[in-house]
Design a protein around this motif. Structure first.
Motif, PDB file in Angstrom:
ATOM      1  N   ALA A  67       0.807  -1.223   0.000  1.00  0.00           N
ATOM      2  CA  ALA A  67       0.000   0.000   0.000  1.00  0.00           C
ATOM      3  C   ALA A  67       0.842   1.275   0.000  1.00  0.00           C
ATOM      4  CB  ALA A  67      -0.921   0.012   1.223  1.00  0.00           C
ATOM      5  N   LEU A  68       2.103   1.173   0.420  1.00  0.00           N
ATOM      6  CA  LEU A  68       2.959   2.353   0.518  1.00  0.00           C
ATOM      7  C   LEU A  68       3.695   2.624  -0.793  1.00  0.00           C
ATOM      8  CD1 LEU A  68       4.538   1.689   4.022  1.00  0.00           C
ATOM      9  CD2 LEU A  68       3.162   3.710   3.434  1.00  0.00           C
ATOM     10  N   PRO A  69       3.934   3.898  -1.127  1.00  0.00           N
ATOM     11  CA  PRO A  69       4.795   4.209  -2.273  1.00  0.00           C
ATOM     12  C   PRO A  69       6.200   3.670  -2.019  1.00  0.00           C
ATOM     13  CG  PRO A  69       3.617   6.166  -1.479  1.00  0.00           C
ATOM     14  CD  PRO A  69       3.418   5.099  -0.457  1.00  0.00           C
ATOM     15  N   ALA A  70       6.960   3.402  -3.088  1.00  0.00           N
ATOM     16  CA  ALA A  70       8.300   2.819  -2.950  1.00  0.00           C
ATOM     17  C   ALA A  70       9.187   3.639  -2.020  1.00  0.00           C
ATOM     18  CB  ALA A  70       8.947   2.675  -4.318  1.00  0.00           C
ATOM     19  N   ALA A  71       9.075   4.956  -2.080  1.00  0.00           N
ATOM     20  CA  ALA A  71       9.940   5.821  -1.269  1.00  0.00           C
ATOM     21  C   ALA A  71       9.527   5.869   0.199  1.00  0.00           C
ATOM     22  CB  ALA A  71       9.951   7.239  -1.851  1.00  0.00           C
ATOM     23  N   SER A  72       8.390   5.259   0.549  1.00  0.00           N
ATOM     24  CA  SER A  72       7.906   5.290   1.938  1.00  0.00           C
ATOM     25  C   SER A  72       7.919   3.923   2.613  1.00  0.00           C
ATOM     26  CB  SER A  72       6.480   5.861   1.978  1.00  0.00           C
ATOM     27  OG  SER A  72       6.441   7.188   1.507  1.00  0.00           O
TER      28      SER A  72
END
Length: 250
Positions: A67-72
């Protein structure tokens, strides 16, 4: 920062809403107050928290990394730090369809293992290492290491994955792994080598030079082990810039 500080995996909650919650003093799931957001979003967050606790009790962070963006995705690290697998591979080239994986190193719980093609590098070994890990950490592995392993060894890498290249970019750390290490003062115990050197060393080993393989393995292990202190530095900096700064209203 832990997953329990996060709300952006919830559908309809972006960074703006998350910062609003943090600034209102809701910095952890335990402190959630639905009055800060609308009823619909509040219901989603409450359901997310309830389901999220169940996942964390099992040590499963996959639902969050998806669910999280790659950077997060770095936010998952603190929850499963002790069972995180740092992985790096060496190959004979850049194209998985016509090149081979030569060595794979994995570092977890203070121990580093290296598997060598033609010796102990097998699909089963790779699957066992990945299945035993709660989180996989690579550098540029989303585009390179993981697809290479999946193609060459016919495996499905389903372990939740943090590619360090993306959180590094988020705090202004650009370039390759070694350049970033140098910028941050992370030392290596061996001379600086390149991917081209790794290919050369493998071919020298194929011609009978065992010392070349020893150097290649040492190089591969250094790449792998050094990702752990890099991960620690990056997550500390992101905690400060993302979480602490937002809580302070900056």
């Amino acid at each position: 920062m832990r997953i329990e500080n996060s709300f952006i995996p919830v559908r309809g909650v972006g960074e703006t809403t998350e910062r609003k919650l943090w600034r209102a003093g809701i910095t952890h799931w335990d402190e959630f107050d639905g009055s800060v957001v609308g009823d619909t979003v509040a219901d989603r967050i409450e359901s997310f928290i309830e389901e999220g606790r169940t996942h964390l009790e099992r040590g499963d962070v996959s639902v969050f990394t998806e669910a999280l963006p790659a950077a997060s995705r770095w936010r998952c690290y603190e929850n499963v730090r002790e069972n995180t697998c740092f992985l790096d591979i060496e190959t004979t080239g850049l194209d998985a369809s016509c090149n081979d994986v030569t060595t794979v190193s994995v570092h977890r719980g203070g121990e580093t293992k290296t598997f060598v093609q033609g010796r102990d590098l097998t699909s089963q070994r790779l699957e066992d290492e990945l299945e035993a890990s709660s989180l996989l950490v690579t550098f540029n592995g989303q585009r390179f290491d993981v697809p290479f392993l999946e193609t060459c060894y016919d495996i499905d890498v389903a372990t939740p994955h943090v590619d360090l290249m993306y959180p590094c970019k988020k705090i202004g750390l650009d370039g390759g792994l070694k350049a970033i290490e140098k910028d941050l003062g992370i030392d290596r115990d061996m001379p600086d080598l390149s991917g081209r050197d790794a290919v050369r060393l493998w071919h020298e080993y194929e011609r009978g030079d065992e010392a070349a393989l020893e150097t290649l393995v040492e190089y591969n292990r250094a790449d792998t082990k050094n990702m752990e202190p890099l991960m620690e530095i990056v997550t500390d900096r992101l905690h400060e810039t993302v979480f602490e700064a937002a809580c302070a209203g900056e």
